[in-house]
Design a protein around this motif. Structure first.
Motif, mmCIF file in Angstrom:
data_model
loop_
_atom_site.group_PDB
_atom_site.id
_atom_site.type_symbol
_atom_site.label_atom_id
_atom_site.label_comp_id
_atom_site.label_asym_id
_atom_site.label_seq_id
_atom_site.Cartn_x
_atom_site.Cartn_y
_atom_site.Cartn_z
ATOM 1 N N GLU A 69 -8.310 -3.189 4.357
ATOM 2 C CA GLU A 69 -7.285 -2.832 3.375
ATOM 3 C C GLU A 69 -7.699 -1.593 2.581
ATOM 4 O O GLU A 69 -6.845 -0.800 2.183
ATOM 5 C CB GLU A 69 -7.002 -4.021 2.444
ATOM 6 N N THR A 108 0.830 -1.204 0.000
ATOM 7 C CA THR A 108 0.000 0.000 0.000
ATOM 8 C C THR A 108 0.865 1.254 0.000
ATOM 9 O O THR A 108 0.634 2.204 -0.750
ATOM 10 C CB THR A 108 -0.922 -0.005 1.241
ATOM 11 N N VAL A 165 1.190 1.549 -4.093
ATOM 12 C CA VAL A 165 -0.077 2.215 -4.409
ATOM 13 C C VAL A 165 -0.009 3.714 -4.107
ATOM 14 O O VAL A 165 -0.164 4.548 -4.991
ATOM 15 C CB VAL A 165 -1.261 1.577 -3.649
ATOM 16 N N VAL A 166 0.232 4.041 -2.847
ATOM 17 C CA VAL A 166 0.205 5.459 -2.451
ATOM 18 C C VAL A 166 1.440 6.194 -2.948
ATOM 19 O O VAL A 166 1.363 7.350 -3.351
ATOM 20 C CB VAL A 166 0.063 5.563 -0.916
ATOM 21 N N GLN A 199 -9.889 3.996 -3.813
ATOM 22 C CA GLN A 199 -8.648 3.389 -3.330
ATOM 23 C C GLN A 199 -8.537 1.925 -3.741
ATOM 24 O O GLN A 199 -7.443 1.417 -3.970
ATOM 25 C CB GLN A 199 -8.557 3.534 -1.814
ATOM 26 N N GLN A 251 -5.574 0.127 -6.000
ATOM 27 C CA GLN A 251 -4.885 -1.110 -5.621
ATOM 28 C C GLN A 251 -5.010 -2.169 -6.713
ATOM 29 O O GLN A 251 -4.060 -2.876 -7.033
ATOM 30 C CB GLN A 251 -5.470 -1.672 -4.317
ATOM 31 N N CYS A 269 -5.550 2.034 2.817
ATOM 32 C CA CYS A 269 -5.094 2.736 1.621
ATOM 33 C C CYS A 269 -5.579 4.195 1.639
ATOM 34 O O CYS A 269 -4.824 5.106 1.308
ATOM 35 C CB CYS A 269 -5.624 1.989 0.394
ATOM 36 N N GLN A 296 -3.219 7.414 1.845
ATOM 37 C CA GLN A 296 -3.353 8.433 0.801
ATOM 38 C C GLN A 296 -3.501 9.815 1.447
ATOM 39 O O GLN A 296 -2.884 10.786 1.011
ATOM 40 C CB GLN A 296 -4.566 8.119 -0.074
#
Lengths: 600, 600
Positions: B357, B14, B18-19, B534, B538, B361, B365
């Motif tokens: 999850e 994450t 992702v972030v 989000q 992902q 995220c 973020q």
């Protein structure tokens, strides 16, 4: 602690004005019940609940049962409570007069239980369990068993239990291994372990009678080889004295809530000296048990409804008396208002009423079907039985699951105080959480509904329910203000039917696992629709009463409140069926997901 | 007790994949952080959490704080934990190097806090509170205050608190009455009462510093007359010795959960000898506090996410190891399977992951926006601040409310055992319930979102969020399997925008009370959409990684699992926005309902 835990006004409204009864308003009736006598029963139950049960609601939680020298010690008042419930005929109420009962109708019995459970859920379960166990003996046991066990059970001197679960067999009852070996005298030697037995032992009674599932030597594997036995903690020897029957309490579970009642683990026959008495015929135990289980499941739903009700009244009391903040339309200079004036608080109170009053109505409707199974016109009895069977998993689950949200909203009304032991709602929240588990988890109820009840007799039960809903809608149409809601229920009902048909196709094309993968979601959908039906019924009565010329102010406010809560249900809750239907038309995600993907 | 409480794999996915981060993978960066060094920090945090925090998770619950001789006694390990957190630089981590810190980026800090809170929520709050309080002193305090208070706080020897709430002023802070009378030496004499003060006193530190809101004599009424003070439990006299500052603990609250940390009520100045030190300028206390409060609200969201995560891992462990029942497709003769093979259990596990999850995220973020407020290109900083402010009530509330359902599902995976103290999930369920209350209830968050954040700068923040979501959707479009989800998010986003516009009209036509009556429902709607965004982010990463040629089996399973959970979210959760939008287009039922209708 809040003083009010139940609205008798609402209970009587639901029972007499909405669900209805065979009993005439006054005078005499076949079984001696009139609306007036029913109210006297309810008022007596309330009186007992208020004086004996409610005052120890918190105490029983703070001092949970303990295992002391092999016996489970419970709150000191439990013995007196059970003796009174026995002496005053509450335990035997639904039994035939021969056993000291008065053939109390099912809806009245459930209403009484609702009052007791609202006052103190844990305290209410002891006698409820005994009634269920005694009912099994009455229905399936021999005269000898009846004569031996029923009198002390109905007098509240002996505890009854349902002993099903084992360490390796909970939801999967077919795997149970407790054994029953036939002895020359016609009894059975029992050996095994049981867990999660509610009221499985305690010191407020002189004996405990377990209605226990076990497997006879040589019985078929699975659910078809299970028999029902009465296994007392103490058995009578030849002199009529009570002696140990080799039933040992091995554990008292420490639980999050529901702490006033003991849940125990039992070892049976550690010394090879545990005697069981066969109830009914061999290998039919599970079907016997399920006749009691259906009633027990309604009672779980009622327990959850009662807890949500008590929590609502605590929150309402607080919201009316706690002053903080101003209405948005007032300036900062205005005086603080009771928090019920804040829209968000009022919304939460409407939600709590929508859930608990809707569930109460649904369960009493179920118990009305139960009654009419026995007392209705002969040709309709089978239909009422089907309706009861169809709605039982729904009436069990809706309040058990939504009750978690409802008691959570009760906490929220209190703010930080709601999280503290100073107020009762945190206990209600804890007490609530067992209901989606005991007497069959929500997952089990979902499979029961979709996999069995909806499908039985080619969908006959669902057709009957449709007819019942149509009848309610027809009545509602007479009230112009309800037309939108009639339409909304009609749409939701159609969506439910379409979804059911769609799932039927899935069953045929993709097999039972895909069919049942989202059975819990289906049950949730079903619950929202069923409770909308009950809200429409309540709103129809309220609307009719409000149109009458002479009406007392208190009645007017009551019926206006009913309409408001109903509107809340139709605006905020029923629309939730939309996405559930959508989800149920998609392939189940769980089925597509490899277990190996749960790597972390 | 379950051994696993967090997935480091998922956290790093994450954070890094992702972030994203400003830090290069290796080498050196401006503030010394690289992805590698960040991972080392996370691994060290995990190591500490596993060794020092997790082993006493249950012990701290079973032995809650007690008031003994005027001081609150907490678990004996808390002192050593705080000393280690101080000595090893965890408390000062985000502070400038001058104060022993290392300018740790916000997302890394939140990730560390996530690990600590997953291991043991109660144990994690002590240092978090100190950091928040120290940060206020650093930002708004004089050099004298900084020098006096910061070193022992950052060393973990003194506790910091936020002291806002009073018996008659919780959600309504403008009503607080604690008074501050100016003294000739520039200090203030404090007098009043505070309640619900987390870590308001305990014996694991040598002193406690309350960052307290109070009202100077003659200050304006309401929120504009509130100032911020540092009020220590012990104050330094002229010789530098610590002496009593007339701060008395009057109560330790007994709570349903979160029992390892004390919540106290305090009396200030009973002997007219309580000194407070003004922080910043007079009458600006609430705006100062809210700069800390926003961080604290993100932390509450993270705490809820962490609890849901730990409960999920306990449920997963149980579901993989507990055998019971057969797959429906097997006959009754088949062998019992781990319950994770049952679709309903798998569905519940997918739900728990979807919530925890997704929330993780979203919060990371947010903390990324927090970071970029300080380190991003100058011209973008204001935008990042707006995004952070808009999303803070959402990131606080989504995990706090959905976490109740998620931990409830964890319990359900265990069946009856989940309700018992033998397994940790009932504690997670209890620990969870505080989060929708503390640092501003859900109702307050809803009004903050709809009444302030959405409206600020003519809706600028909402436009920025729209742009962010569009960017994510643009990336997702490269993955054919995600096109349906892109469309679903696009539809949900449009519905949210339409709903927002509609509510804007309500505000103009019917005033603020009608506008805000269902603000909580609006917040719920917003949360589902934000978390869908989000999840799409992902899933995009997972889909891209899976298309790479070389991939390890463990990575493949991880990314496939991500896609499955994302599909679950889009199939089961995002559709719930539909009825929320519908409800929000209707006139609010609460507003139409007379309070007098709540008669029973």
């Amino acid at each position: 602690m809040a003083n009010k835990f139940v609205s008798m006004r609402n209970l009587k409204f639901t029972l007499h004005e909405v669900v209805g009864t065979d009993a005439p308003a006054t005078g005499t009736s076949a079984n001696g019940h009139t609306r007036k006598s029913m109210d006297m029963v309810l008022d007596a139950a309330f009186d007992f609940a208020k004086k004996a049960l409610h005052p120890i609601f918190e105490e029983m939680d703070r001092n949970p049962p303990e295992l002391v020298d092999g016996t489970v010690a419970v709150h000191r008042d439990v013995r007196a409570i059970l003796e009174t419930l026995g002496k005053d005929g509450w335990i035997s109420a639904t039994f035939p007069q021969k056993w000291g009962g008065e053939d109390m109708p099912a809806s009245l019995l459930h209403a009484v239980y609702f009052i007791f459970a609202s006052a103190n859920y844990s305290a209410s379960v002891y006698s409820g369990l005994t009634m269920g166990a005694a009912n099994l003996i009455l229905t399936f046991g021999s005269d000898e068993l009846r004569n031996q066990f029923l009198p002390p059970m109905l007098e509240g001197k002996w505890q009854g239990t349902m002993a099903l679960t084992e360490p390796e067999a909970g939801s999967s009852l077919g795997d149970l291994t407790t054994s029953a070996t036939p002895m020359s005298d016609g009894t059975y030697r029992i050996k095994g372990e049981k867990i999660f037995i509610s009221a499985g032992d305690h010191d407020a009674v002189d004996n405990v009678v377990h209605l226990m599932l076990a497997r006879m030597d040589g019985a078929p594997a699975g659910v078809k080889g299970i028999s029902l036995f009465a296994v007392p903690k103490l058995r009578q020897n030849r002199d009529g004295e009570l002696t140990s029957n080799d039933v040992t309490v091995t554990q008292v579970f420490h639980k999050m809530g529901y702490r006033g009642a003991p849940i125990t683990a039992l070892a049976l026959g550690d010394r090879d000296d545990c005697t069981g008495y066969l109830v009914g015929e061999p290998n039919r135990g599970l079907s016997y048990m399920f006749q009691m289980m259906n009633g027990a499941r309604l009672e779980v739903g009622m327990g959850a409804t009662a807890i949500a009700t008590a929590a609502y009244h605590a929150a309402l009391d607080y919201a009316k008396n706690r002053k903080q903040g101003r209405r948005i339309t007032d300036g900062p200079g205005g005086a603080p208002v009771p928090i019920i004036e804040h829209q968000d608080v009022k919304r939460m109170l409407l939600f709590q009423r929508a859930i608990s009053e809707g569930a109460l109505c649904l369960i009493l409707q179920c118990s009305r079907y139960e009654e009419r199974m026995h007392t209705g016109p002969e040709e309709e009895r089978a239909d009422h039985k089907l309706l009861l069977e169809l709605l039982t998993p729904v009436a069990k689950t809706f309040p058990s699951e939504l009750g978690i949200h409802s008691t959570s909203a009760s906490i929220q009304c209190f703010g930080g105080y709601g999280y503290c032991e100073d107020f009762p709602v945190e206990q209600h929240f804890r007490d609530m959480r067992i209901h989606a588990i005991h007497e069959g988890t929500t997952g089990i109820q979902g499979m029961d509904l979709l996999g069995r009840k909806v499908m039985m007799k080619n969908g006959k039960a669902l057709q009957l329910l449709d007819r019942e809903m149509e009848a309610t809608m027809e009545q509602a149409k007479a009230c112009p203000e309800l037309l939108d809601h009639v339409q909304a229920l009609s749409d939701a009902k159609k969506a439910l039917a379409t979804t059911t048909m769609g799932l039927g196709s899935v069953a045929m094309e993709k097999g039972p696992e895909a069919f049942l993968a989202n059975a819990t979601v289906y049950l949730e959908l079903f619950g929202y629709v069923a409770v909308a039906w009950q809200w429409l019924a309540q709103m129809t009565v309220a609307s009719q009463k409000l149109s009458e010329q002479k009406i007392r102010t208190s009645d007017r406010l009551f019926y206006q409140g009913k309409l408001a809560v109903g509107r809340y249900y139709f605006t905020h809750e029923l629309p939730k069926t939309g996405p559930l239907s959508v989800t149920l038309t998609r392939p189940p995600v769980s089925l597509e997901t490899e277990t190996a993907c749960f790597t972390d």
